[in-house]
Design an enzyme around this catalytic site. Sequence first.
Site, short mmCIF file in Angstrom:
data_model
loop_
_atom_site.label_atom_id
_atom_site.label_comp_id
_atom_site.label_asym_id
_atom_site.label_seq_id
_atom_site.Cartn_x
_atom_site.Cartn_y
_atom_site.Cartn_z
N GLU A 104 3.55 -0.72 0.67
CA GLU A 104 4.96 -0.65 0.26
C GLU A 104 5.90 -1.23 1.32
OE1 GLU A 104 4.59 2.87 2.90
OE2 GLU A 104 3.29 1.89 1.45
N HIS A 132 -0.11 0.54 4.64
CA HIS A 132 1.10 0.84 3.86
C HIS A 132 1.59 -0.42 3.14
CE1 HIS A 132 2.32 4.98 5.02
NE2 HIS A 132 1.50 4.74 6.03
N CYS A 177 -2.59 5.46 2.66
CA CYS A 177 -2.67 6.09 3.98
C CYS A 177 -3.13 7.55 3.87
CB CYS A 177 -1.33 5.96 4.71
SG CYS A 177 -1.48 6.24 6.50
#
Length: 243
Positions: A218, A216, A114
């Site tokens: 994660e 993202h 990002c």
Amino acid sequence: MTTPLQNSRSAPLIGITTYGRDEGNRFTLPGEYVDAVRRAGGIPLLIAPGESQVDDVLAILDGLVLAGGGDLCPSLYGGSMHESIYMVDSERDSSELELARTIIEAGFPTLAICRGAQLVNIALGGNLHEHLPDVVGEEILHRLPPREPVEHHVTIDADSRLAAVMGETDVSTASWHHQAIRDVAPALTVTARAPDGTIEAVEAREHPWLLAVQWHPELTAARDAHQQRLFNALVEKAQQTES
């Protein structure tokens, strides 16, 4: 010089950049970054903004995650202020730009996420859309109001390193941004886009291992093996570099 401590490590050490100082003078980072690196077999080490000893930090690391967070100051890429821009942090901007330029020059294994992807583009001479909805509209939402993540699909270039890592060319991603790459730096290649044309990933052609994604991974890596593979591949490359 390799130290006895480095010789004794069985897993690569992966640096993760943190958010800037909050109102209580604390540095923070969502735990999902740490969890994803640990699942991949790496040892996470958090790097707070303002660190000036970049070469010394990289000397003990084997890989790096440039994490997301607030917006980069538009003055860094010749942009304009916008009412939606938030969490601008000059300390974080300056130290991470130095870090990004160093890892690019050194060929250091890096996953940029990002803000991290935007940072890499700026470090190499590119720029950003200050507020993406002003450009592409809101048919494809890249975040929910006021500032919450949302999922949408991304199409990946089949010939890219990103596709080889993720094992797919059409993936669902957790999107959490209102800015994105506008003009791509000459050293980078676009490797993924959203249905509205937004640039979702770039790669550095001359870099041994640098992947930069606008979403993202994660956030969904614990339940989505394709997203976890980004961290797995980083740790694997870091392991090779360490050995």
